[in-house]
Scaffold this motif. Structure first.
Motif, PDB file in Angstrom:
ATOM      1  N   GLN A  60       0.741  -1.297  -0.264  1.00  0.00           N
ATOM      2  CA  GLN A  60      -0.224   0.080   0.007  1.00  0.00           C
ATOM      3  C   GLN A  60       0.584   0.720   0.158  1.00  0.00           C
ATOM      4  O   GLN A  60       0.135   2.745  -0.139  1.00  0.00           O
ATOM      5  CB  GLN A  60      -0.778   0.596   1.164  1.00  0.00           C
ATOM      6  CG  GLN A  60      -1.652  -0.945   1.050  1.00  0.00           C
ATOM      7  CD  GLN A  60      -2.399  -1.740   2.383  1.00  0.00           C
ATOM      8  OE1 GLN A  60      -2.762  -0.637   3.705  1.00  0.00           O
ATOM      9  NE2 GLN A  60      -3.233  -2.611   2.747  1.00  0.00           N
ATOM     10  N   LEU A  61       2.586   1.091   0.189  1.00  0.00           N
ATOM     11  CA  LEU A  61       3.202   1.996   0.113  1.00  0.00           C
ATOM     12  C   LEU A  61       3.414   2.464  -1.272  1.00  0.00           C
ATOM     13  O   LEU A  61       3.193   2.346  -2.703  1.00  0.00           O
ATOM     14  CB  LEU A  61       4.474   1.855   0.405  1.00  0.00           C
ATOM     15  CG  LEU A  61       4.129   1.268   2.116  1.00  0.00           C
ATOM     16  CD1 LEU A  61       5.226   1.341   2.774  1.00  0.00           C
ATOM     17  CD2 LEU A  61       3.520   2.142   3.386  1.00  0.00           C
ATOM     18  N   GLU A  62       4.192   3.798  -1.342  1.00  0.00           N
ATOM     19  CA  GLU A  62       4.129   4.466  -2.603  1.00  0.00           C
ATOM     20  C   GLU A  62       5.701   3.362  -3.090  1.00  0.00           C
ATOM     21  O   GLU A  62       6.558   3.724  -1.682  1.00  0.00           O
ATOM     22  CB  GLU A  62       5.209   6.446  -2.300  1.00  0.00           C
ATOM     23  CG  GLU A  62       5.184   7.301  -3.567  1.00  0.00           C
ATOM     24  CD  GLU A  62       5.375   8.075  -3.547  1.00  0.00           C
ATOM     25  OE1 GLU A  62       5.734   8.238  -4.189  1.00  0.00           O
ATOM     26  OE2 GLU A  62       4.994   8.932  -2.391  1.00  0.00           O
ATOM     27  N   ILE A  63       5.991   3.634  -3.402  1.00  0.00           N
ATOM     28  CA  ILE A  63       7.312   2.967  -3.984  1.00  0.00           C
ATOM     29  C   ILE A  63       8.201   4.399  -4.795  1.00  0.00           C
ATOM     30  O   ILE A  63       8.013   4.713  -6.086  1.00  0.00           O
ATOM     31  CB  ILE A  63       7.187   1.957  -5.109  1.00  0.00           C
ATOM     32  CG1 ILE A  63       6.704   0.554  -4.262  1.00  0.00           C
ATOM     33  CG2 ILE A  63       8.896   0.946  -5.186  1.00  0.00           C
ATOM     34  CD1 ILE A  63       6.364  -0.453  -5.889  1.00  0.00           C
ATOM     35  N   GLY A  64       9.511   4.454  -4.128  1.00  0.00           N
ATOM     36  CA  GLY A  64      10.568   5.595  -4.591  1.00  0.00           C
ATOM     37  C   GLY A  64      11.523   5.306  -5.417  1.00  0.00           C
ATOM     38  O   GLY A  64      11.548   3.266  -5.912  1.00  0.00           O
TER      39      GLY A  64
END
Length: 159
Positions: A90-94
């Protein structure tokens, strides 16, 4: 009601395993984000941030192991394939983040999203008396809240 070896209800424990595997997946993405920004950070704050990001990814690695071992303790199997991690992420992927403020903002965003998952687990584990998982979530939450506060303080300084 059937219980597992810890005396926890089996059906509810299976649901907690799913939630913990979601958290595990998100922590794996967070860890990889931290490795990426640790490797790619540039600029005048390089030395301080490079060390800080290493501290954070070492901590994340420990938490990943704790989550996986808790899944095993309550009778589940921890996810361990990258495709599973991405499916539950669910996290933004850098990607190729080298700017200091962007890196710190990614950390704050990731920790905020992890807190949502952890608070949900905390609520569910309290309902079934799963003190082991509950305690772990409580510890994670208090540490991450402090890190968010520190990172936001850093961001204010850099404006």
């Amino acid at each position: 009601m059937k219980t597992n070896m810890l005396g926890l209800p089996i059906a509810e424990s299976e649901k907690i395993v799913k939630e913990l595997n979601t958290l595990l997946s998100n922590f794996q993405v967070y860890y990889q984000n931290l490795r990426g920004i640790h490797w790619n950070i540039r600029g005048k704050r390089f030395f301080d941030l490079h060390v800080k990001f290493e501290e954070l990814y070492n901590d994340a690695q420990l938490k990943i192991d704790m989550i996986a071992e808790r899944v095993l303790t309550i009778g589940g199997t921890p996810l361990h394939r990258f495709e599973d991690y991405l499916k539950h992420n669910q996290l933004e992927i850098g990607h190729n983040i080298s700017k200091d403020e962007t890196a710190v903002q990614l950390i704050v965003s990731s920790l905020t999203d992890l807190l949502k998952i952890e608070r949900d687990i905390l609520k569910k584990t309290a309902e079934i008396g799963d003190e082991g998982t509950n305690s772990m979530m409580s510890d994670f939450i208090s540490e991450q809240e402090k890190t968010i506060w520190m990172m936001n303080a850093w961001l204010e300084e850099s404006i």
